[in-house]
Design a protein around this motif. Structure first.
Motif, PDB file in Angstrom:
ATOM      1  N   VAL A 109       0.858  -1.186   0.000  1.00 28.68           N
ATOM      2  CA  VAL A 109       0.000   0.000   0.000  1.00 28.68           C
ATOM      3  C   VAL A 109       0.891   1.231   0.000  1.00 28.68           C
ATOM      4  CG1 VAL A 109      -1.845   1.261   1.177  1.00 28.68           C
ATOM      5  CG2 VAL A 109      -1.742  -1.248   1.336  1.00 28.68           C
ATOM      6  N   PHE A 110       0.722   2.081  -1.003  1.00 23.75           N
ATOM      7  CA  PHE A 110       1.479   3.316  -1.113  1.00 23.75           C
ATOM      8  C   PHE A 110       0.573   4.496  -0.747  1.00 23.75           C
ATOM      9  CE2 PHE A 110       3.440   0.296  -3.914  1.00 23.75           C
ATOM     10  CZ  PHE A 110       4.798   0.575  -3.894  1.00 23.75           C
ATOM     11  N   VAL A 111       1.003   5.326   0.182  1.00 23.87           N
ATOM     12  CA  VAL A 111       0.297   6.565   0.490  1.00 23.87           C
ATOM     13  C   VAL A 111       1.089   7.686  -0.171  1.00 23.87           C
ATOM     14  CG1 VAL A 111      -0.463   8.143   2.307  1.00 23.87           C
ATOM     15  CG2 VAL A 111      -0.636   5.658   2.642  1.00 23.87           C
ATOM     16  N   VAL A 112       0.477   8.313  -1.172  1.00 24.60           N
ATOM     17  CA  VAL A 112       1.173   9.260  -2.043  1.00 24.60           C
ATOM     18  C   VAL A 112       0.481  10.620  -1.946  1.00 24.60           C
ATOM     19  CG1 VAL A 112       1.971   9.704  -4.391  1.00 24.60           C
ATOM     20  CG2 VAL A 112       1.685   7.341  -3.604  1.00 24.60           C
ATOM     21  N   THR A 113       1.197  11.618  -1.452  1.00 25.71           N
ATOM     22  CA  THR A 113       0.578  12.928  -1.248  1.00 25.71           C
ATOM     23  C   THR A 113       1.596  14.047  -1.397  1.00 25.71           C
ATOM     24  OG1 THR A 113       1.079  13.337   1.096  1.00 25.71           O
ATOM     25  CG2 THR A 113      -0.714  11.805   0.628  1.00 25.71           C
ATOM     26  N   PRO A 114       1.156  15.267  -1.724  1.00 25.72           N
ATOM     27  CA  PRO A 114       2.010  16.422  -1.466  1.00 25.72           C
ATOM     28  C   PRO A 114       2.148  16.568   0.053  1.00 25.72           C
ATOM     29  CG  PRO A 114       0.194  16.982  -2.949  1.00 25.72           C
ATOM     30  CD  PRO A 114      -0.124  15.639  -2.355  1.00 25.72           C
ATOM     31  N   PRO A 115       3.184  17.239   0.539  1.00 20.81           N
ATOM     32  CA  PRO A 115       3.303  17.440   1.987  1.00 20.81           C
ATOM     33  C   PRO A 115       2.119  18.204   2.559  1.00 20.81           C
ATOM     34  CG  PRO A 115       5.383  17.937   0.888  1.00 20.81           C
ATOM     35  CD  PRO A 115       4.348  17.762  -0.192  1.00 20.81           C
ATOM     36  N   ASP A 131      12.380  -5.511   3.100  1.00 16.03           N
ATOM     37  CA  ASP A 131      12.424  -6.910   2.653  1.00 16.03           C
ATOM     38  C   ASP A 131      12.200  -7.877   3.815  1.00 16.03           C
ATOM     39  OD1 ASP A 131      12.795  -6.429  -0.028  1.00 16.03           O
ATOM     40  OD2 ASP A 131      14.980  -6.545   0.054  1.00 16.03           O
ATOM     41  N   ALA A 132      12.614  -7.468   5.017  1.00  7.77           N
ATOM     42  CA  ALA A 132      12.502  -8.353   6.178  1.00  7.77           C
ATOM     43  C   ALA A 132      11.104  -8.367   6.785  1.00  7.77           C
ATOM     44  CB  ALA A 132      13.518  -7.938   7.241  1.00  7.77           C
ATOM     45  N   MET A 133      10.245  -7.439   6.378  1.00 11.66           N
ATOM     46  CA  MET A 133       8.904  -7.365   6.951  1.00 11.66           C
ATOM     47  C   MET A 133       8.073  -8.562   6.505  1.00 11.66           C
ATOM     48  SD  MET A 133       7.892  -3.323   6.642  1.00 11.66           S
ATOM     49  CE  MET A 133       8.820  -2.064   7.542  1.00 11.66           C
ATOM     50  N   THR A 134       7.416  -9.181   7.466  1.00 10.79           N
ATOM     51  CA  THR A 134       6.548 -10.312   7.152  1.00 10.79           C
ATOM     52  C   THR A 134       5.081  -9.896   7.082  1.00 10.79           C
ATOM     53  OG1 THR A 134       6.436 -10.880   9.509  1.00 10.79           O
ATOM     54  CG2 THR A 134       8.135 -11.974   8.183  1.00 10.79           C
ATOM     55  N   GLN A 135       4.758  -8.762   7.675  1.00  5.53           N
ATOM     56  CA  GLN A 135       3.381  -8.262   7.625  1.00  5.53           C
ATOM     57  C   GLN A 135       3.146  -7.526   6.307  1.00  5.53           C
ATOM     58  OE1 GLN A 135       5.871  -6.787   9.169  1.00  5.53           O
ATOM     59  NE2 GLN A 135       5.549  -4.589   9.469  1.00  5.53           N
ATOM     60  N   ARG A 136       1.893  -7.250   6.021  1.00  2.30           N
ATOM     61  CA  ARG A 136       1.558  -6.458   4.844  1.00  2.30           C
ATOM     62  C   ARG A 136       2.153  -5.057   4.999  1.00  2.30           C
ATOM     63  NH1 ARG A 136      -4.538  -5.427   2.383  1.00  2.30           N
ATOM     64  NH2 ARG A 136      -3.861  -4.457   0.406  1.00  2.30           N
ATOM     65  N   ARG A 137       2.788  -4.559   3.967  1.00  6.28           N
ATOM     66  CA  ARG A 137       3.559  -3.325   4.086  1.00  6.28           C
ATOM     67  C   ARG A 137       2.807  -2.118   3.529  1.00  6.28           C
ATOM     68  NH1 ARG A 137       9.042  -4.833   0.997  1.00  6.28           N
ATOM     69  NH2 ARG A 137       7.556  -4.496  -0.690  1.00  6.28           N
ATOM     70  N   SER A 138       3.147  -0.956   4.092  1.00  7.34           N
ATOM     71  CA  SER A 138       2.704   0.316   3.537  1.00  7.34           C
ATOM     72  C   SER A 138       3.875   1.267   3.548  1.00  7.34           C
ATOM     73  CB  SER A 138       1.539   0.895   4.339  1.00  7.34           C
ATOM     74  OG  SER A 138       1.109   2.125   3.775  1.00  7.34           O
ATOM     75  N   MET A 139       3.978   2.094   2.514  1.00 10.13           N
ATOM     76  CA  MET A 139       5.065   3.061   2.388  1.00 10.13           C
ATOM     77  C   MET A 139       4.508   4.417   2.001  1.00 10.13           C
ATOM     78  SD  MET A 139       7.574   0.448   0.318  1.00 10.13           S
ATOM     79  CE  MET A 139       6.177  -0.564  -0.186  1.00 10.13           C
ATOM     80  N   LYS A 140       5.288   5.440   2.280  1.00 12.35           N
ATOM     81  CA  LYS A 140       4.866   6.820   2.036  1.00 12.35           C
ATOM     82  C   LYS A 140       5.744   7.452   0.968  1.00 12.35           C
ATOM     83  CE  LYS A 140       5.883  11.159   4.485  1.00 12.35           C
ATOM     84  NZ  LYS A 140       6.172  11.743   5.806  1.00 12.35           N
ATOM     85  N   SER A 141       5.135   8.339   0.168  1.00 13.51           N
ATOM     86  CA  SER A 141       5.903   9.089  -0.821  1.00 13.51           C
ATOM     87  C   SER A 141       5.307  10.478  -1.017  1.00 13.51           C
ATOM     88  CB  SER A 141       5.929   8.366  -2.164  1.00 13.51           C
ATOM     89  OG  SER A 141       6.678   9.118  -3.109  1.00 13.51           O
ATOM     90  N   HIS A 142       6.191  11.466  -1.137  1.00 11.91           N
ATOM     91  CA  HIS A 142       5.783  12.811  -1.555  1.00 11.91           C
ATOM     92  C   HIS A 142       6.161  13.061  -3.012  1.00 11.91           C
ATOM     93  CE1 HIS A 142       4.227  13.941   2.242  1.00 11.91           C
ATOM     94  NE2 HIS A 142       5.367  14.116   2.863  1.00 11.91           N
ATOM     95  N   THR A 143       6.501  11.992  -3.728  1.00 13.57           N
ATOM     96  CA  THR A 143       6.794  12.080  -5.157  1.00 13.57           C
ATOM     97  C   THR A 143       5.499  11.881  -5.949  1.00 13.57           C
ATOM     98  OG1 THR A 143       9.047  11.228  -4.891  1.00 13.57           O
ATOM     99  CG2 THR A 143       8.040  11.003  -7.068  1.00 13.57           C
ATOM    100  N   PRO A 144       5.233  12.705  -6.963  1.00 13.94           N
ATOM    101  CA  PRO A 144       4.050  12.460  -7.802  1.00 13.94           C
ATOM    102  C   PRO A 144       4.093  11.070  -8.421  1.00 13.94           C
ATOM    103  CG  PRO A 144       4.934  14.657  -8.212  1.00 13.94           C
ATOM    104  CD  PRO A 144       5.935  13.947  -7.336  1.00 13.94           C
ATOM    105  N   LEU A 145       2.924  10.559  -8.767  1.00 14.03           N
ATOM    106  CA  LEU A 145       2.827   9.190  -9.289  1.00 14.03           C
ATOM    107  C   LEU A 145       3.653   8.967 -10.546  1.00 14.03           C
ATOM    108  CD1 LEU A 145      -0.874   7.955  -8.908  1.00 14.03           C
ATOM    109  CD2 LEU A 145       1.163   7.133  -7.725  1.00 14.03           C
ATOM    110  N   ASP A 146       3.881  10.019 -11.334  1.00 16.45           N
ATOM    111  CA  ASP A 146       4.676   9.811 -12.545  1.00 16.45           C
ATOM    112  C   ASP A 146       6.155   9.603 -12.250  1.00 16.45           C
ATOM    113  OD1 ASP A 146       5.379  12.413 -11.865  1.00 16.45           O
ATOM    114  OD2 ASP A 146       4.513  13.337 -13.661  1.00 16.45           O
ATOM    115  N   GLY A 147       6.532   9.676 -10.972  1.00 23.05           N
ATOM    116  CA  GLY A 147       7.912   9.396 -10.584  1.00 23.05           C
ATOM    117  C   GLY A 147       8.058   8.153  -9.731  1.00 23.05           C
TER     118      GLY A 147
END
Length: 295
Positions: A27-33, A80-96
């Motif tokens: 799960v990616f959470v993608v937003t401007p700051p 890579d070591a996470m065994t649970q379902r992962r989520s990550m954050k990005s302030h980069t627009p989706l085209d990047g």
């Protein structure tokens, strides 16, 4: 970086995503700051765990991959070591960002002026001097707003969050909003109908919970609860990174820019918004909607 835009700034580098091995249930959470990133991350953490007492530890468990502060090799190894379902954050627009056909991309937006004024407060609460000339503490000449309007979407400017960067985020997300795994949310809708946001996300993430559990998760994710427990919910909370963890959750209200901008400044903002967005897109970006899947 094939077919992805390059976003490099003093704080972020989207090439770091090349070291992430994406899983189909990521799960990616993608937003401007300052558009509800931490709030949405917390909701995702609550839904994935089903535990209202979950220790979110966003900086470690749901990392901001773009940021240069941590060595990317260490971040990638931890992911890579996470065994649970992962989520990550990005302030980069989706085209990047790397786009996977199955991973979920949750994009969150806020009225650009609300995001800008929240960023002003945020810059006074972090020990990073890079943007002091963008956001001077004493700003009688209106430097911060002028740079908000004339800054570019990429490079150094992008990390300072000018309007062009917000617009790039929105346009990149809207261009992909027809994909079933790309969803657009709005801060105003989160405030108006947090239960609706929970229900929609629960369906998107395939995380069903009983009504009683959902009520507990919902209570944990209210702005007041997160602010009252700022050391727990702020990114790197309790570690002394922010001057004040509580100040990270400044107020959560909208419209604080009203009365603080001149007619000329508002006219310049209107001109830029109208030049880049159709009326219906501008209306959604500023005010949200009744939780539509697409703007």
């Amino acid at each position: 970086m094939t077919n992805r835009k390059l976003y490099l700034g003093p704080l972020t580098d989207n090439r770091r995503w090349d070291m992430v091995n994406i899983r189909p249930d990521d799960v990616f959470v993608v937003t401007p700051p300052k558009c509800g990133t931490t709030w949405m991350q917390t909701i995702v953490a609550l839904l994935l765990s089903g535990d209202p007492e979950v220790e979110t530890e966003l900086s470690v468990k749901m990392p901001w991959v773009d940021i240069r502060i941590r060595e990317m090799a260490e971040v990638a190894e931890r992911l890579d070591a996470m065994t649970q379902r992962r989520s990550m954050k990005s302030h980069t627009p989706l085209d990047g960002l790397p786009l996977d056909d199955q991973a979920q991309y949750i994009c969150v937006f806020r009225h650009p002026l609300d995001a800008h004024f929240s960023m002003r407060k945020h810059m006074r609460n972090i020990p990073m001097p890079w943007f002091n000339h963008w956001y001077p503490e004493e700003d009688e000449e209106g430097i911060a707003f002028r740079r908000f309007l004339d800054g570019g979407a990429e490079g150094f400017d992008g990390d300072a969050m000018p309007l062009a960067h917000i617009l790039r985020h929105y346009q990149a997300a809207k261009a992909l909003a027809d994909r079933p795994n790309v969803s657009l949310f709005h801060y105003a809708d989160m405030k108006r109908d947090l239960a609706g946001v929970f229900a929609k996300l629960s369906t998107l993430l395939d995380t069903p919970h009983s009504g009683a559990v959902m009520q507990q998760l919902l209570a944990a994710a209210t702005f007041d609860n997160m602010r009252q427990n700022a050391e727990r919910y702020a990114p790197s909370g309790g570690k002394g990174f922010f001057k004040s963890d509580t100040a990270f959750f400044h107020s959560g209200t909208s419209g604080k820019w009203r009365g603080h901008l001149t007619d000329d400044e508002l006219s310049a903002y209107d001109a830029m918004m109208n030049a880049h967005l159709q009326p219906e897109d501008r209306a959604w970006l500023e005010n949200g909607s009744a939780l539509r899947d697409t703007p």
